[in-house]
Write an enzyme that holds these catalytic residues in place. Structure first.
Site, PDB file in Angstrom:
ATOM      1  N   GLY A  61       0.796  -1.219   0.000  1.00 45.61           N
ATOM      2  CA  GLY A  61       0.000   0.000   0.000  1.00 45.61           C
ATOM      3  C   GLY A  61       0.829   1.269   0.000  1.00 45.61           C
ATOM      4  CE1 TYR A  69       5.749  -2.021   3.191  1.00 51.43           C
ATOM      5  CE2 TYR A  69       5.578  -0.334   1.499  1.00 51.43           C
ATOM      6  CZ  TYR A  69       4.984  -1.129   2.440  1.00 51.43           C
ATOM      7  OH  TYR A  69       3.633  -1.046   2.668  1.00 51.43           O
ATOM      8  CG  HIS A  87       5.695   0.557   6.337  1.00 61.54           C
ATOM      9  ND1 HIS A  87       5.121   1.094   7.472  1.00 61.54           N
ATOM     10  CD2 HIS A  87       4.850   0.869   5.300  1.00 61.54           C
ATOM     11  CE1 HIS A  87       3.996   1.709   7.150  1.00 61.54           C
ATOM     12  NE2 HIS A  87       3.808   1.587   5.849  1.00 61.54           N
TER      13      HIS A  87
END
Length: 263
Positions: A151, A157, A163
């Site tokens: 998302g 990432y 994240h």
């Protein structure tokens, strides 16, 4: 290739549905065989229970041993056996899902919980009686690749993203499930920012996916360290001379041409 495409998304009109259709079409157009397990469309039951293994509910249910007995006696439920037969026929496994809360959807986790049971996917021994895993196992000789929509944007990432690094988020699937079972795991196809995709973005993602799928046989797999390759001691802990001073998930991946030391 004989491909088993494992899909976990509830909406066929979603980006995942579009990518799955495009990827499967590309494979078939090149003469590859594709068998699909669309878990939501199948109404897959993700819950481990006694019925799946012919276990008497009046007795204490020890999942691993019950599954092993059922597998050896042919008492595993028909839905589990059907999925295992698909795996047996395949030489390539594609696992496609949206990352929800840093992991796979519950229906897909439940597929692995039920299908990847002791006696079939693990708890196996080699010719000398040794435990096998991490580079050897029932998937030896097969290849696997994850296709994952994310998302958030790609930098969420990255190695320092909030994240967490995506290779670490996927480590339980890629290393602990697929590589443990003996598969050669090629780098995943990642589709970040999926919630904000335009039709043009979707076409670009489909193009990348098609290219990656058709080159799976020639793609270098992730160089995970094998269990019995000499890097681990008798307790399956990395030997002191292997990547000395390093810890964390990354130490189980060979990251340089000198795998015993630092680069």
């Amino acid at each position: 290739m004989n491909v088993l495409w494992l899909l976990a998304h509830p909406e066929p009109r979603s980006l995942n549905g579009f990518l799955a259709a495009e990827g499967q079409r590309a494979l078939r157009a090149e003469g590859h065989e594709v068998e699909v397990s669309d878990l939501y469309a199948m109404g897959w039951n993700p819950v481990v229970d006694t019925a799946a293994y012919g276990h008497d509910p009046a007795e204490r249910f020890q999942v691993a041993s019950a599954a092993k007995r059922a597998h050896s006696s042919g008492a595993v439920s028909a839905d589990i056996r059907g999925e295992q037969e698909k795996i047996d026929r395949a030489d390539t496994i594609v696992v496609q899902f949206p990352m929800w809360w840093f992991g796979m959807p519950a229906i897909l986790k439940g597929w692995f919980d039920r299908v990847w049971h002791q006696g079939y996917a693990y708890g196996l021994r080699g010719p000398a009686g040794e435990w096998i895993g991490y580079g050897d196992g029932f998937l030896a000789g097969k290849r696997a690749m994850a296709v994952v929509t994310l998302g958030g944007p790609a930098w969420f990432y990255g190695p320092r993203g909030i994240h967490g690094a995506v290779d670490e988020l996927l480590f339980p699937l890629q290393h602990g499930t697929l590589f443990y079972a003996g598969a050669q795991v090629v780098p995943p196809v990642l589709v970040p920012g999926a919630d904000r995709f335009t039709p043009e973005d979707a076409e670009n993602a489909a193009k990348e996916l098609r290219e990656r799928l058709l080159t799976i046989p020639d793609t270098e797999p992730i160089p995970y360290r094998t269990q019995n390759g000499g890097d681990y001691d008798e307790k399956f802990v990395l030997r002191p001379d292997v990547a000395p001073g390093s810890t964390g998930l990354g130490v189980h991946v060979i990251t340089c041409t000198n795998p015993r030391g630092s680069c």
